[in-house]
Design an enzyme around this catalytic site. Structure first.
Site, PDB file in Angstrom:
ATOM      1  N   HIS A   1       0.858  -1.187   0.000  1.00  0.00           N
ATOM      2  CA  HIS A   1       0.000   0.000   0.000  1.00  0.00           C
ATOM      3  C   HIS A   1       0.895   1.239   0.000  1.00  0.00           C
ATOM      4  CE1 HIS A   1      -3.566   2.454   1.920  1.00  0.00           C
ATOM      5  NE2 HIS A   1      -2.855   3.172   1.102  1.00  0.00           N
TER       6      HIS A   1
ATOM      7  N   HIS B   1       3.258  10.746   0.563  1.00  0.00           N
ATOM      8  CA  HIS B   1       4.208  10.216   1.548  1.00  0.00           C
ATOM      9  C   HIS B   1       5.671  10.314   1.095  1.00  0.00           C
ATOM     10  CE1 HIS B   1       0.912   8.573   3.956  1.00  0.00           C
ATOM     11  NE2 HIS B   1       0.376   8.098   2.846  1.00  0.00           N
TER      12      HIS B   1
ATOM     13  N   GLU C   1       0.789   8.001  -3.690  1.00  0.00           N
ATOM     14  CA  GLU C   1       1.680   7.593  -2.596  1.00  0.00           C
ATOM     15  C   GLU C   1       2.969   8.419  -2.604  1.00  0.00           C
ATOM     16  OE1 GLU C   1       0.920   5.425  -0.029  1.00  0.00           O
ATOM     17  OE2 GLU C   1      -1.071   5.501  -0.905  1.00  0.00           O
TER      18      GLU C   1
HETATM   19  P1  5GP Z   1      -7.258   5.648   7.188  1.00  0.00           P
HETATM   20  O1  5GP Z   1      -7.992   6.837   7.673  1.00  0.00           O
HETATM   21  O2  5GP Z   1      -7.969   4.878   6.129  1.00  0.00           O
HETATM   22  O3  5GP Z   1      -6.658   4.793   8.268  1.00  0.00           O
HETATM   23  O4  5GP Z   1      -5.983   6.238   6.433  1.00  0.00           O
HETATM   24  C1  5GP Z   1      -6.094   7.037   5.291  1.00  0.00           C
HETATM   25  C2  5GP Z   1      -4.712   7.420   4.829  1.00  0.00           C
HETATM   26  O5  5GP Z   1      -4.079   8.272   5.778  1.00  0.00           O
HETATM   27  C3  5GP Z   1      -3.722   6.258   4.678  1.00  0.00           C
HETATM   28  O6  5GP Z   1      -3.867   5.585   3.495  1.00  0.00           O
HETATM   29  C4  5GP Z   1      -2.413   6.996   4.740  1.00  0.00           C
HETATM   30  O7  5GP Z   1      -2.157   7.678   3.541  1.00  0.00           O
HETATM   31  C5  5GP Z   1      -2.696   7.984   5.831  1.00  0.00           C
HETATM   32  N1  5GP Z   1      -2.392   7.420   7.164  1.00  0.00           N
HETATM   33  C6  5GP Z   1      -3.287   6.839   8.027  1.00  0.00           C
HETATM   34  N2  5GP Z   1      -2.673   6.472   9.151  1.00  0.00           N
HETATM   35  C7  5GP Z   1      -1.364   6.812   9.003  1.00  0.00           C
HETATM   36  C8  5GP Z   1      -0.232   6.710   9.863  1.00  0.00           C
HETATM   37  O8  5GP Z   1      -0.283   6.224  10.998  1.00  0.00           O
HETATM   38  N3  5GP Z   1       0.935   7.175   9.364  1.00  0.00           N
HETATM   39  C9  5GP Z   1       1.040   7.731   8.134  1.00  0.00           C
HETATM   40  N4  5GP Z   1       2.243   8.164   7.743  1.00  0.00           N
HETATM   41  N5  5GP Z   1      -0.005   7.856   7.321  1.00  0.00           N
HETATM   42  C10 5GP Z   1      -1.197   7.408   7.746  1.00  0.00           C
HETATM   43  P1  5GP Z   2      -4.047   6.706   1.290  1.00  0.00           P
HETATM   44  O1  5GP Z   2      -5.105   5.945   1.954  1.00  0.00           O
HETATM   45  O2  5GP Z   2      -2.720   6.069   1.094  1.00  0.00           O
HETATM   46  O3  5GP Z   2      -3.995   8.172   1.561  1.00  0.00           O
HETATM   47  O4  5GP Z   2      -4.693   6.747  -0.139  1.00  0.00           O
HETATM   48  C1  5GP Z   2      -4.966   5.660  -0.887  1.00  0.00           C
HETATM   49  C2  5GP Z   2      -5.502   6.272  -2.157  1.00  0.00           C
HETATM   50  O5  5GP Z   2      -5.084   5.464  -3.211  1.00  0.00           O
HETATM   51  C3  5GP Z   2      -7.010   6.347  -2.166  1.00  0.00           C
HETATM   52  O6  5GP Z   2      -7.406   7.496  -2.867  1.00  0.00           O
HETATM   53  C4  5GP Z   2      -7.377   5.100  -2.936  1.00  0.00           C
HETATM   54  O7  5GP Z   2      -8.554   5.257  -3.667  1.00  0.00           O
HETATM   55  C5  5GP Z   2      -6.196   4.964  -3.876  1.00  0.00           C
HETATM   56  N1  5GP Z   2      -5.904   3.576  -4.201  1.00  0.00           N
HETATM   57  C6  5GP Z   2      -5.729   3.122  -5.453  1.00  0.00           C
HETATM   58  N2  5GP Z   2      -5.512   1.802  -5.449  1.00  0.00           N
HETATM   59  C7  5GP Z   2      -5.544   1.405  -4.154  1.00  0.00           C
HETATM   60  C8  5GP Z   2      -5.385   0.146  -3.526  1.00  0.00           C
HETATM   61  O8  5GP Z   2      -5.172  -0.894  -4.141  1.00  0.00           O
HETATM   62  N3  5GP Z   2      -5.469   0.130  -2.173  1.00  0.00           N
HETATM   63  C9  5GP Z   2      -5.701   1.259  -1.432  1.00  0.00           C
HETATM   64  N4  5GP Z   2      -5.772   1.153  -0.111  1.00  0.00           N
HETATM   65  N5  5GP Z   2      -5.876   2.472  -2.002  1.00  0.00           N
HETATM   66  C10 5GP Z   2      -5.794   2.530  -3.358  1.00  0.00           C
END
Ligand code: 5GP
Ligand code: 5GP
Length: 228
Positions: A63, A121, A117
């Site tokens: 991811h 990040h 990504e």
């Molecule tokens: P979710 O709210 O689905 O847990 O996270 C959404 C997105 O926020 C993740 O895909 C990632 O990009 C970022 N994120 C969530 N938790 C963390 C964390 O503990 N550390 C970092 N660096 N990014 C995070």
């Molecule tokens: P994060 O949660 O890292 O901030 O964001 C993930 C982003 O990448 C979301 O906008 C999600 O729609 C997109 N994405 C594309 N392909 C994937 C996948 O295979 N897994 C996840 N978790 N996110 C994906």
């Protein structure tokens, strides 16, 4: 004392050098290296779409590699001038399609996921890894931590069965040497299942480390490991 234009230029250069050192100094504490189980991304209410290249293998996929602070906070979108440059990693694309596939809809080739990504990040670890090194590092970490092998070796298989959360943690710890963070989500029937595995990595991206802080688990004590 009067300054001539030459000394002013030297002073400016000196200030610029200090400023760039400040900007480039390492500005996060560790990485989370996060892998997702495709079966658990796809069986939720949102569903998923297989990449343009077709259904991927029943394997964990990357991811992201996320810079983090020890207190749980994290930097994001650190370089507004950076763009994702596909040409820098053109020879890695085939490997990325396999190791870092996208499952979001509509079906696509992964560039959007990798761009997201990198921008969110990757730009926050530019002091350590440039764009090519960032993707190479993630691929190398994925190969070093063979999660599915670690789990199946311990009898934990993606067969829709339920396993103890503790059992899953222990199997990965046994194989890799460090306690992973386990994140669950729920399938369309509301069952808690193994979604993502977090491993912690030092700031150079080369070694796994014990996590300074584990992410919130959101898991039951027994969780499903769905088929894919
Ligand atoms: P979710 O709210 O689905 O847990 O996270 C959404 C997105 O926020 C993740 O895909 C990632 O990009 C970022 N994120 C969530 N938790 C963390 C964390 O503990 N550390 C970092 N660096 N990014 C995070
Ligand atoms: P994060 O949660 O890292 O901030 O964001 C993930 C982003 O990448 C979301 O906008 C999600 O729609 C997109 N994405 C594309 N392909 C994937 C996948 O295979 N897994 C996840 N978790 N996110 C994906």
């Amino acid at each position: 004392m009067e300054l001539n234009s030459c000394s002013i230029t030297i002073i400016n250069l000196f200030l610029l050098l200090n400023f760039s050192v400040l900007c480039l100094s390492q500005d996060f504490d560790f990485f989370y290296f996060v892998q997702q189980w495709p079966g658990s991304y796809c069986d939720t209410k949102q569903h998923c779409c297989y990449p343009k290249t077709g259904k991927t293998a029943a394997e964990f996929g990357i991811h992201g590699l996320w810079p983090n602070y020890n207190d749980g906070g994290y930097p994001s979108n650190c370089d507004p001038d950076s763009r994702f440059d596909k040409s820098e990693i053109s020879d890695l694309i085939r490997t990325m399609e396999k190791e870092w596939p996208t499952l979001s809809c509509p079906s696509n080739d992964g560039i959007k996921f990798w761009t997201h990504e990198w921008i969110k990040h990757g730009t926050c670890s530019e002091s350590e890894l440039d764009q090519r090194q960032y993707f190479e590092t993630a691929i190398a970490l994925k190969r070093k931590a063979n999660l599915l092998h670690a789990l199946t070796n311990a009898g934990i298989k993606p067969n829709d069965e339920y396993y103890k959360l503790e059992e899953i943690r222990d199997a990965i710890n046994e194989a890799i040497g460090y306690t992973p963070g386990i994140e669950c989500n729920v399938d369309s029937l509301g069952n808690s299942q193994l979604y993502q595995v977090y491993l912690c990595v030092d700031t150079s991206g080369s070694d796994f480390i014990e996590c300074p802080l584990l992410p919130r688990a959101r898991c039951g004590s027994r969780i499903q490991f769905p088929k894919f």
